[in-house]
Design a protein around this motif. Structure first.
Motif, short mmCIF file in Angstrom:
data_model
loop_
_atom_site.label_atom_id
_atom_site.label_comp_id
_atom_site.label_asym_id
_atom_site.label_seq_id
_atom_site.Cartn_x
_atom_site.Cartn_y
_atom_site.Cartn_z
N UNK A 61 6.17 13.89 -10.48
CA UNK A 61 4.79 14.07 -10.92
C UNK A 61 3.91 14.46 -9.74
N UNK A 62 2.95 15.34 -9.99
CA UNK A 62 2.06 15.81 -8.92
C UNK A 62 1.00 14.76 -8.60
N UNK A 63 0.39 14.18 -9.63
CA UNK A 63 -0.66 13.18 -9.43
C UNK A 63 -0.08 11.80 -9.72
N UNK A 64 -0.18 10.92 -8.73
CA UNK A 64 0.34 9.57 -8.90
C UNK A 64 -0.64 8.66 -9.62
N UNK A 65 -0.16 7.94 -10.61
CA UNK A 65 -0.97 6.96 -11.34
C UNK A 65 -0.06 5.87 -11.86
N UNK A 66 -0.65 4.71 -12.16
CA UNK A 66 0.12 3.57 -12.64
C UNK A 66 0.11 3.45 -14.16
N UNK A 67 -0.35 4.47 -14.85
CA UNK A 67 -0.48 4.40 -16.32
C UNK A 67 0.88 4.23 -16.97
N UNK A 68 1.83 5.08 -16.58
CA UNK A 68 3.16 5.03 -17.19
C UNK A 68 3.89 3.73 -16.82
N UNK A 69 3.73 3.27 -15.60
CA UNK A 69 4.36 2.03 -15.19
C UNK A 69 3.84 0.83 -15.98
N UNK A 70 2.52 0.81 -16.23
CA UNK A 70 1.96 -0.30 -17.00
C UNK A 70 2.44 -0.26 -18.45
N UNK A 73 9.29 9.86 -12.93
CA UNK A 73 7.86 10.21 -13.00
C UNK A 73 7.24 10.19 -11.62
N UNK A 74 7.56 9.16 -10.82
CA UNK A 74 6.99 9.06 -9.47
C UNK A 74 7.49 10.18 -8.56
N UNK A 75 8.74 10.58 -8.75
CA UNK A 75 9.33 11.59 -7.86
C UNK A 75 8.81 12.98 -8.15
N UNK A 126 8.37 -3.26 -11.80
CA UNK A 126 9.26 -4.36 -11.36
C UNK A 126 8.79 -5.02 -10.07
N UNK A 127 7.63 -4.61 -9.52
CA UNK A 127 7.17 -5.22 -8.28
C UNK A 127 7.49 -4.37 -7.07
N UNK A 128 6.69 -4.55 -6.03
CA UNK A 128 6.81 -3.69 -4.84
C UNK A 128 8.10 -3.95 -4.07
N UNK A 129 8.48 -5.22 -3.93
CA UNK A 129 9.65 -5.56 -3.09
C UNK A 129 10.94 -5.08 -3.75
N UNK A 130 11.10 -5.34 -5.04
CA UNK A 130 12.33 -4.92 -5.73
C UNK A 130 12.41 -3.40 -5.79
N UNK A 131 11.27 -2.74 -6.03
CA UNK A 131 11.25 -1.28 -6.06
C UNK A 131 11.62 -0.70 -4.69
N UNK A 132 11.09 -1.30 -3.63
CA UNK A 132 11.42 -0.83 -2.28
C UNK A 132 12.89 -1.03 -1.96
N UNK A 133 13.47 -2.14 -2.43
CA UNK A 133 14.91 -2.37 -2.19
C UNK A 133 15.76 -1.34 -2.94
N UNK A 134 15.33 -0.97 -4.15
CA UNK A 134 16.07 0.05 -4.89
C UNK A 134 16.03 1.40 -4.17
N UNK A 192 0.82 -1.21 0.00
CA UNK A 192 0.00 0.00 0.00
C UNK A 192 0.86 1.26 0.00
N UNK A 193 1.97 1.25 0.75
CA UNK A 193 2.84 2.43 0.77
C UNK A 193 3.52 2.65 -0.58
N UNK A 194 3.91 1.57 -1.22
CA UNK A 194 4.54 1.70 -2.53
C UNK A 194 3.55 2.21 -3.57
N UNK A 195 2.28 1.86 -3.44
CA UNK A 195 1.28 2.38 -4.38
C UNK A 195 1.09 3.88 -4.21
N UNK A 196 1.39 4.42 -3.02
CA UNK A 196 1.31 5.87 -2.80
C UNK A 196 2.60 6.59 -3.19
#
Length: 543
Positions: A389-398, A385-387, A303-311, A290-294
């Motif tokens: 961008x004002x509005x967070x969305x998963x469009x670019x990630x997908x 984009x995540x850092x 790349x997935x929540x766990x790998x992204x969090x490790x990076x 949930x935190x990674x989605x925010x």
């Protein structure tokens, strides 16, 4: 040439005039020696004007503007009122001394006031800062220190202000704790297996999962007391009735030694602790998702929540990760191998933490390095984009994930992938459409809110005035009944009038018909009499 000094204090703007500099000479050492002595420094620098701040909020806004090198309207009006006017043709005969060169260039661009900033001016302003409380006569002792302390706290809070939902530090702590829990749960589960295997060694081969083994060991307790009555409970734990029956058969012919009740209690308590740790680990993983989605929704969807969090954890923050080039992100986590390769002049590593992504494992051996480089490129784009961008969305990630899938298929089958510019245009269009849909949804919700407020107000008014409404309804009912009776009477009278008029018309028509018939009969009788008279006259003539 006259020199004016602008000093930005915590309580307001101060403009000072430095005169008699020829006697001292523009030497920093001479000025530095004269700073400590107020009598000497006060003869050289004198206060010309002071503009106090209206409130603490005004002071914070002015401080932020000065730190960013911008001149506010208040500062401009203060300088234009108290400094000599600058004529366009003539060269000004004064200069304005400042600490920061950025705000000096901005003042010169807007007002054409010549500004100066150097060691000599800095030493003069240092003396002003040292003796500033002596220049203001009405200032009480301690007021300037309070203003400085309050402004310092508010300025620091404003600089450290962040979005609570996008705190990457929570992700860093969560992923560290998740890795620690994985190690601890594995080691504790092995300890439960070794401890309970003294009593029931056959259970290890039947139940492979650590969590299910701990639950089964806690449920079975003493193997000698295991009967067919406990098979439904074992099937609920394991999810397989055959395994439950196999455990029952193994318990009957087990080679393990018996344990005392105290030993069994300790084993059960330890198994319960392992189960609790496993449950907490699962909840912590859900929290991390949930935190990674925010915080980084695009990077997590790529790349997935766990790998992204490790990076993010390895880089220190999402901002640091966004600043990293893709080549650095590719080998992030393999620093030891990189420096060892550089030292021994060997081959440098192809991937670091992103090796745990499924894309690297799906690629063939010869394409792993190329896939790691391409994936690092897309991860770098997603993190930026995540850092920023004002509005967070998963469009670019997908969309980036689709590109990686296409590149993987290109390496395997040779199918040409889409161009990056086309994919990004499609992602931008989808994102804009989502934003417009959100805006259109907000408008009717506001209108419905207003309607609901009106309905609520009407309902409240109805509740408050029920008695009045009942009286009004009674009066209205009586009035409506009277009106209905009157209308009925009018309708009956109209019907009667219509009938009477119809009857009168019918009688008149009948009378006309009768008169016509009588007239016809009279005419016929008269014509017959005339004919008879003619006949008689003819007969008489013949005779």
């Amino acid at each position: 040439m006259a020199l004016y000094l602008l000093y930005e204090s915590a309580s307001g703007y101060a403009l000072l005039h430095a005169h008699g500099l020829d006697e001292i000479g523009q030497n920093t050492e001479a000025v530095r020696n004269s700073i400590t002595d107020l009598n000497r420094f006060g003869k050289v620098v004198q206060l010309t004007a002071f503009h106090p701040f209206e409130s603490a909020l005004d002071a914070l806004n002015q401080c932020n503007a000065v730190s960013e090198g911008l001149m506010t309207d208040e500062l401009r009006s203060f300088l234009e009122l108290n400094l000599p006017k600058v004529k366009g043709d003539k060269k000004p005969k004064f200069k304005l001394g400042l600490v920061d060169t950025k705000i000096g260039s901005h003042i010169h661009e807007v007002t054409k006031i010549p500004c100066e900033s150097g060691d000599f001016v800095h030493e003069l302003l240092r003396g002003v800062r040292l003796h500033f409380s002596k220049f203001l006569k009405d200032l009480k002792p301690g007021d300037l220190e309070k203003a400085q302390l309050g402004l310092g706290h508010s300025y620091s809070r404003a600089k450290v202000k962040f979005n609570v939902n996008r705190v990457d530090n929570m992700v860093i702590q969560a992923i560290f704790l998740l890795d620690t829990l994985d190690k601890d749960v594995n080691s504790f589960s092995m300890r439960v297996r070794e401890w309970y295997s003294w009593h029931f060694p056959e259970l290890v081969k039947i139940v492979n999962d650590n969590y299910l083994y701990a639950k089964a060991a806690k449920y079975i307790e003493d193997k000698s007391k295991l009967t067919e009555d406990k098979i439904p409970g074992l099937t609920d734990i394991l999810g397989d009735e055959d395994k439950a029956k196999e455990i029952l058969e193994a318990a009957k012919a087990s080679m393990g030694q018996d344990l005392s009740p105290i030993d069994l209690i300790n084993v059960q308590q330890f198994a319960q602790r392992v189960m609790d740790l496993s449950e907490y680990r699962r909840k912590l993983y859900d929290y991390l998702v949930t935190k990674m989605s925010d915080i980084a929704p695009n990077l997590a969807s790529l790349i997935g929540e766990v790998v992204a969090a490790r990076l993010i954890s390895h880089a220190g923050s999402l901002t640091n990760l966004a600043k990293c080039p893709s080549s650095t992100l590719q080998i992030l986590g393999a620093e030891k191998a990189l420096f060892r390769a550089l030292k021994t002049k060997g081959n440098t590593p192809k991937y670091g933490l992103i090796f745990h992504s499924s894309f690297i494992g799906r690629a063939s051996a010869k394409n792993k390095g190329r896939m790691a480089r391409y994936l690092a490129n897309k991860c770098s784009i997603a993190s930026r984009i995540d850092c920023f961008a004002e509005n967070g969305s998963t469009v670019f990630g997908e969309k980036l994930r689709e590109q990686v899938e296409e590149r993987l298929e290109f390496y395997d089958n040779g199918v040409a992938p889409r161009k990056n510019i086309d994919v990004m245009k499609a992602a931008i269009e989808i994102n804009q459409n989502k934003d417009t849909e959100m805006e259109t949804e907000e408008v009717p919700t506001e209108a419905s809110g207003k309607k609901s407020k009106k309905k609520k107000s009407k309902a409240a008014a109805a509740e408050n005035g029920e008695a009045m409404d009942e009286d009004k309804e009674a009066l209205e009912d009586s009035k409506s009944e009277k009106k209905k009776k009157k209308e009925k009477r009018k309708m009956e009278q109209q019907d009667k009038d219509v009938k009477n008029s119809d009857e009168q018309d019918g009688t008149a028509k009948k009378k006309k018909k009768k008169s016509k018939v009588e007239d016809g009969e009279d005419l016929q009788s008269a014509s017959e009499i005339k004919k008879k008279k003619k006949k008689k006259s003819k007969i008489e003539d013949d005779e």
